[in-house]
Design an enzyme around this catalytic site. Structure first.
Site, PDB file in Angstrom:
ATOM      1  N   ASP A  91       0.781  -1.243   0.000  1.00 44.02           N
ATOM      2  CA  ASP A  91       0.000   0.000   0.000  1.00 44.02           C
ATOM      3  C   ASP A  91       0.818   1.301   0.000  1.00 44.02           C
ATOM      4  O   ASP A  91       1.812   1.400   0.717  1.00 44.02           O
ATOM      5  CB  ASP A  91      -0.860   0.100   1.267  1.00 44.02           C
TER       6      ASP A  91
ATOM      7  N   GLU B  52     -10.446  -2.306   4.235  1.00 41.11           N
ATOM      8  CA  GLU B  52      -9.129  -1.783   4.588  1.00 41.11           C
ATOM      9  C   GLU B  52      -8.987  -0.373   4.011  1.00 41.11           C
ATOM     10  O   GLU B  52      -9.765   0.047   3.150  1.00 41.11           O
ATOM     11  CB  GLU B  52      -8.034  -2.683   3.995  1.00 41.11           C
TER      12      GLU B  52
HETATM   13  C1  FRU Z   1      -3.940  -3.534   2.724  1.00 39.96           C
HETATM   14  C2  FRU Z   1      -3.282  -3.962   4.030  1.00 39.96           C
HETATM   15  C3  FRU Z   1      -3.585  -2.982   5.129  1.00 39.96           C
HETATM   16  C4  FRU Z   1      -2.456  -3.225   6.070  1.00 39.96           C
HETATM   17  C5  FRU Z   1      -1.303  -3.509   5.147  1.00 39.96           C
HETATM   18  C6  FRU Z   1      -0.327  -4.517   5.665  1.00 39.96           C
HETATM   19  O1  FRU Z   1      -3.335  -4.048   1.599  1.00 39.96           O
HETATM   20  O2  FRU Z   1      -3.713  -5.234   4.407  1.00 39.96           O
HETATM   21  O3  FRU Z   1      -4.859  -3.172   5.689  1.00 39.96           O
HETATM   22  O4  FRU Z   1      -2.226  -2.113   6.893  1.00 39.96           O
HETATM   23  O5  FRU Z   1      -1.871  -4.002   3.950  1.00 39.96           O
HETATM   24  O6  FRU Z   1       0.794  -4.600   4.838  1.00 39.96           O
END
Ligand code: FRU
Length: 506
Positions: free
Chosen positions: A70, A243
């Site tokens: 992300d 998310e």
């Molecule tokens: C989304 C996610 C978020 C988390 C991160 C972990 O892709 O799952 O929710 O903070 O990636 O790498």
């Protein structure tokens, strides 16, 4: 609900139940966090790599080496766009989550810097956001950059770190975590925005499999109070885990609307990961979605996830960047020594389409800084190019097919299905390498036209390992990664096209 949608819903539900939280299966059995936070790994310099390996994107951000997911902490300060991102300083798969860091002055060329934050006593540094504290509300200094992230250990808790050197290094707030959690399994990805009328900072938090977004408020950015919880009745939206939320205030039809962004995995439109949104109102405490035909997807492709917007941009403009990958197969995509790229940045706005608000996400205008002159091609042949933009019209009243092809005979086929009102991208083994993961080949990635016109001007952005297709206004977006032996450089089946080649950003 149409029969097709009902079948898809059933299939996705079964998939979601049987897969569980599949992406965290990527997590090593016992994560080895050997990184010394005081000596962050050097990300490498362009001289160590000309970023020219096979499949290396030439117009999209990638790190010199290692895993990313992300985008995080995006904030504009003093002429500089900061892009932090989920980063594994130690390898090419998910783990040791840290915030890598790159900056740009034009959103197109990127300079990679030292890793900004590495795992600490609160766990790995999961996703989050950053703001500029103009009024020194938190007391770390006027214009300090405040970063909010999820400390991910046995529990996911919200933490604060601040930078007084323009975002290059961060100090952890001694009162962390600012929001504790000992009960919820998923509770993460703080996105902090300003609410002008109430002069309050609002934090959005995603509750994963509970399909909830919580909204919290604070005056001093350290003490937070829970205000409300957003949920939806839309069964299709409640398939995957939620998310990476965002909340945008946008002009619409002489007034304004608020748009709640939610990343959904594995409930995405093409299977796996996708970004959906809800349009409605926000009174400073609670977001209420208006009745629309949900789910609405910001991008119908397979590879645009976890996108959120920059804060503090000039004119309050909303620019989003997404992670150009999908939890279904991200761990296996054939890229080395890096793994994953970001999408091209998109400028978001609300458009009235047939009387309903739809989020438009066209590629930012700044892309022209690397573009050559527009040229015409009578037969769709572009010549040698790693990356280019093509534009051409498609008739939405007749069924047709066009292809993006390369000289090895590999191609990505797109069907314009006028009867269904959809564009269908066929990412199958004709496109290039697909065998690295059996979820990668998707024969039918379909997007509604989102238009009532008879003709649509398409913009197609081709890079070595991605194709982003958008309508001219950006209300239809389809982003997919592909792994052909060379970039596609001919568009067949549409007649004449206009195109402009892009210089590499590296
Ligand atoms: C989304 C996610 C978020 C988390 C991160 C972990 O892709 O799952 O929710 O903070 O990636 O790498």
């Amino acid at each position: 609900m149409k029969l097709y949608d009902a079948i898809l819903l059933a299939v996705l539900c079964i998939g979601a139940i049987s897969c569980g939280d599949s992406k965290f299966d990527l997590k090593p059995e016992s994560p080895s966090i050997t990184e010394d936070p005081d000596t962050p790994v050097e990300p490498g310099t362009p001289s160590e790599s000309n970023r020219n390996e096979q499949y290396r994107p030439q117009i999209h951000f990638t790190p010199f080496k290692n895993w990313i997911n992300d985008p995080n902490g995006m904030v504009y300060v003093d002429g500089v766009y900061h892009l932090y991102y989920q980063y594994n300083p130690q390898g090419n798969s998910w783990g040791n989550l840290s915030w890598g860091h790159a900056t740009s002055t034009d959103l197109v060329h990127w300079t990679e810097h030292n890793v900004a934050m590495t795992p600490n006593e609160w766990g790995m540094i999961f996703s989050g956001s950053a703001i500029v504290d103009k009024d020194n509300a938190a007391g770390f200094g006027k214009d300090a950059i405040l970063a909010f992230y999820t400390g991910a250990d046995a529990h996911q808790q919200q933490c604060l770190a601040y930078s007084t050197d323009g975002g290059m290094t961060y100090t952890q707030y001694e009162g962390n975590p600012v929001i504790t959690n000992t009960e919820l399994g998923d509770f993460r990805d703080p996105k902090v925005i300003w609410h002008e009328e109430s002069k309050t900072w609002i934090m959005l938090l995603a509750l994963g499999w509970d399909h909830k977004i919580e909204l919290w408020g604070s005056k001093n950015l350290k003490n937070w109070e829970k205000y409300s919880t957003f949920t939806t009745d839309c069964a299709r939206s409640n398939i995957g885990q939620w998310e990476c939320p965002d909340l945008l205030r946008m002009p619409y039809e002489g007034g304004e609307k608020w748009v709640m962004i939610v990343s959904n995995n594995p409930g995405g439109p093409a299977g796996g990961s996708g970004i959906e949104y809800f349009v409605g109102d926000f009174d400073g405490r609670e977001f209420t979605a208006m009745a629309l035909d949900y789910p609405l997807w910001l991008d119908y492709g397979s590879d645009n996830y976890a996108g959120v917007t920059w804060s503090n941009t000039p004119g309050g403009r909303y620019v989003m960047i997404g992670w150009m990958n999908n939890w279904n197969y991200c761990g296996d995509v054939p890229c080395s020594p890096w793994r994953s790229a970001m999408t091209l940045p998109r400028e978001l706005s609300l458009k009235n389409v047939n009387g309903s608000p739809l989020l438009a996400a066209p590629v930012i205008k700044e892309i022209e800084v690397i573009a050559g002159e527009w040229e015409n091609s009578a037969d769709g042949f572009v010549g040698e190019a790693d990356a280019f933009e093509a534009k051409f019209d498609v008739d939405l009243t007749e069924n047709s097919v066009f292809r993006l092809e390369n000289s090895y005979g590999q191609y990505l086929e797109v069907e314009v299905n006028a009867s269904a009102g959809k564009m269908i991208v066929k990412r199958t083994s004709t496109t290039g390498e697909t065998g690295f993961n059996n979820l990668f080949s998707v024969p039918s990635i379909s997007a509604p036209f989102n238009s009532d016109a008879d003709v649509m001007e398409l913009h197609v952005f081709v890079d070595r390992s991605s194709v982003e297709i958008t309508s001219a206004d950006g209300t239809m977006c389809i982003t997919n990664i592909v792994f052909p032996r060379e970039s596609y450089n001919r568009i067949s089946g549409v007649g004449a096209i206009s195109f402009r080649k892009f210089n590499s950003i590296w």
